[in-house]
Design an enzyme around this catalytic site. Structure first.
Site, mmCIF file in Angstrom:
data_model
loop_
_atom_site.group_PDB
_atom_site.id
_atom_site.type_symbol
_atom_site.label_atom_id
_atom_site.label_comp_id
_atom_site.label_asym_id
_atom_site.label_seq_id
_atom_site.Cartn_x
_atom_site.Cartn_y
_atom_site.Cartn_z
ATOM 1 N N HIS A 65 40.813 42.720 41.307
ATOM 2 C CA HIS A 65 40.455 43.317 40.016
ATOM 3 C C HIS A 65 40.344 44.816 40.166
ATOM 4 O O HIS A 65 40.442 45.351 41.272
ATOM 5 C CB HIS A 65 39.171 42.694 39.447
ATOM 6 C CG HIS A 65 37.915 42.981 40.225
ATOM 7 N ND1 HIS A 65 37.752 42.616 41.536
ATOM 8 C CD2 HIS A 65 36.757 43.596 39.855
ATOM 9 C CE1 HIS A 65 36.529 42.983 41.938
ATOM 10 N NE2 HIS A 65 35.914 43.585 40.937
ATOM 11 N N HIS A 67 37.901 47.106 39.676
ATOM 12 C CA HIS A 67 36.722 47.893 40.032
ATOM 13 C C HIS A 67 37.072 48.667 41.305
ATOM 14 O O HIS A 67 37.730 48.140 42.208
ATOM 15 C CB HIS A 67 35.497 46.997 40.255
ATOM 16 C CG HIS A 67 34.860 46.569 38.965
ATOM 17 N ND1 HIS A 67 34.144 45.406 38.820
ATOM 18 C CD2 HIS A 67 34.833 47.183 37.745
ATOM 19 C CE1 HIS A 67 33.704 45.310 37.564
ATOM 20 N NE2 HIS A 67 34.109 46.370 36.906
ATOM 21 N N ASP A 69 35.721 49.554 44.000
ATOM 22 C CA ASP A 69 35.422 49.102 45.368
ATOM 23 C C ASP A 69 36.461 48.109 45.897
ATOM 24 O O ASP A 69 36.392 47.696 47.049
ATOM 25 C CB ASP A 69 33.997 48.512 45.462
ATOM 26 C CG ASP A 69 33.699 47.429 44.432
ATOM 27 O OD1 ASP A 69 34.287 47.474 43.339
ATOM 28 O OD2 ASP A 69 32.869 46.544 44.719
ATOM 29 N N HIS A 70 37.454 47.737 45.039
ATOM 30 C CA HIS A 70 38.474 46.777 45.482
ATOM 31 C C HIS A 70 39.881 47.348 45.535
ATOM 32 O O HIS A 70 40.792 46.697 46.011
ATOM 33 C CB HIS A 70 38.457 45.540 44.580
ATOM 34 C CG HIS A 70 37.162 44.802 44.669
ATOM 35 N ND1 HIS A 70 36.991 43.680 45.436
ATOM 36 C CD2 HIS A 70 35.939 45.086 44.123
ATOM 37 C CE1 HIS A 70 35.733 43.278 45.356
ATOM 38 N NE2 HIS A 70 35.067 44.120 44.558
ATOM 39 N N HIS A 145 34.229 37.683 35.817
ATOM 40 C CA HIS A 145 33.598 38.933 36.200
ATOM 41 C C HIS A 145 33.614 39.858 34.979
ATOM 42 O O HIS A 145 34.050 39.440 33.910
ATOM 43 C CB HIS A 145 34.390 39.509 37.386
ATOM 44 C CG HIS A 145 33.721 40.628 38.098
ATOM 45 N ND1 HIS A 145 32.385 40.632 38.426
ATOM 46 C CD2 HIS A 145 34.216 41.806 38.570
ATOM 47 C CE1 HIS A 145 32.107 41.757 39.060
ATOM 48 N NE2 HIS A 145 33.189 42.494 39.156
ATOM 49 N N HIS A 273 30.784 41.121 50.250
ATOM 50 C CA HIS A 273 30.509 41.928 49.072
ATOM 51 C C HIS A 273 29.012 42.233 48.981
ATOM 52 O O HIS A 273 28.366 42.055 47.948
ATOM 53 C CB HIS A 273 30.996 41.203 47.797
ATOM 54 C CG HIS A 273 31.219 42.128 46.643
ATOM 55 N ND1 HIS A 273 30.327 42.252 45.614
ATOM 56 C CD2 HIS A 273 32.207 42.999 46.361
ATOM 57 C CE1 HIS A 273 30.773 43.144 44.740
ATOM 58 N NE2 HIS A 273 31.912 43.605 45.178
HETATM 59 ZN ZN ZN Z 1 33.140 44.602 43.822
HETATM 60 ZN ZN ZN Z 2 33.763 44.031 40.561
#
Ligand code: ZN
Ligand code: ZN
Length: 308
Positions: A65, A67, A69-70, A145, A273
């Site tokens: 996805h 976001h 951080d990914h 999410h 995570h």
């Molecule tokens: Zn995340």
């Molecule tokens: Zn996320």
């Protein structure tokens, strides 16, 4: 011993903000001589170097996805592949918007990649097969999410029966070996059986599997899709005491990850995570292991393999 590698290397498992030396979500999976990257956090390139994994060998990248951080390491990694002279095609899977993000970056840096980048937008609503090569198939795992998000299920393809090398007659043709691997008996031109298949082969070993689930609220209904996988990585952003916060932010707890592992009867559970609120991660491991025994922290640098 299985000589075909199936190795998962954790390159990062921090949520939101890098903390205590922990980097953003990134994983490297090797099956046979194919290499896959799963999510691509900010430090992905540095972590690949640190753990001696070659970016040019990566065949496909899977982004869960959008976001940061990914995936914030992705454009950097794609640029480095270009600078290092990559010619080979790279498959990239991710939510629809990812294509626009990359196009915009390349446009403003006036870059035309030297290699074909095949972007495949993901359907996040239902489970679909998105990828297939010589060794594996990859299916999506629908997650829930704050933005469209999907997990990935890697499964080894049907494995051939193993030959009993000591019992093989010396003069077999390649065609006859091929027949044995397909499970057929060897017959002479008259159709008489020369060798029964089961005399010369052993049953195929079990096909190995890996499921990646990040980020998501607890979805017990996914147990069906995750049934008996060898390794399940599941986000465990919080501990049970923060369960309300987890459900408000559409994340899961260590306890919920363990419940799902138990429900799906997986072999091994990896927690990841991690929230920056936890410096010491051992309480998360303790919480999960009270529910599901075979559980590990997905800490960077660790390599996980299915049990044989
Ligand atoms: Zn995340
Ligand atoms: Zn996320």
């Amino acid at each position: 011993l299985i000589d075909l590698p199936f190795e998962l290397t954790i390159l990062g498992s921090s949520s939101a903000i890098p903390a205590y030396g922990r980097h953003h979500s990134t994983q490297h999976l090797r099956v046979g001589n194919k290499n896959y990257l799963i999510d691509c956090g900010e430090a992905a390139q540095n972590q690949l170097q640190r753990f001696k994994l070659k970016p040019q060998r990566i065949d496909a990248i899977f982004i869960s996805h959008l976001h940061g951080d990914h995936y914030l390491g992705l454009v950097g990694l794609l640029s480095s592949m270009h600078l290092l002279g990559r010619k080979r095609k790279l498959d990239l899977f991710g939510p629809l918007g990812l294509g626009n993000v990359i196009t915009l970056h390349l446009k403003y840096s006036d870059t035309v990649l030297r290699y074909p980048l095949d972007f495949h937008p993901l359907d996040v609503e239902t489970q679909v097969q998105i990828y297939e090569d010589k060794y594996v198939t990859v299916k999506t795992i629908p997650l829930k999410h704050r933005v469209p998000c999907t997990g990935f299920l890697f499964r080894e393809k049907q494995i051939e029966p193993r030959l009993r090398k000591q019992r093989l007659p010396a003069n077999l043709s390649i065609e006859q070996i091929r027949k044995l691997k397909k499970g057929e008996d060897l017959v002479n031109p008259q159709g008489d059986i020369l060798y029964k298949n089961r005399e010369l082969t052993m049953p195929p070993r079990k096909s190995r599997s890996y499921a990646y689930c990040s980020d998501t609220v607890y979805l017990p209904e996914n147990a069906r899709l995750l049934k008996s996988v060898d390794i399940l990585y599941h986000e465990a952003t919080f501990m049970t005491e923060k369960e309300l916060r987890a459900s408000h932010t559409l994340h899961a707890t260590a306890g919920q990850a363990a419940e799902l592992a138990k429900k799906a009867k997986v072999n091994k559970l990896l927690l990841g995570h991690f929230s920056a609120r936890y410096k010491d991660l051992s309480p998360l491991l303790r919480e999960a292991s009270g529910i599901f025994k075979n559980v590990y922290l997905a800490e960077e640098g660790q390599v996980f393999m299915p049990d044989e």
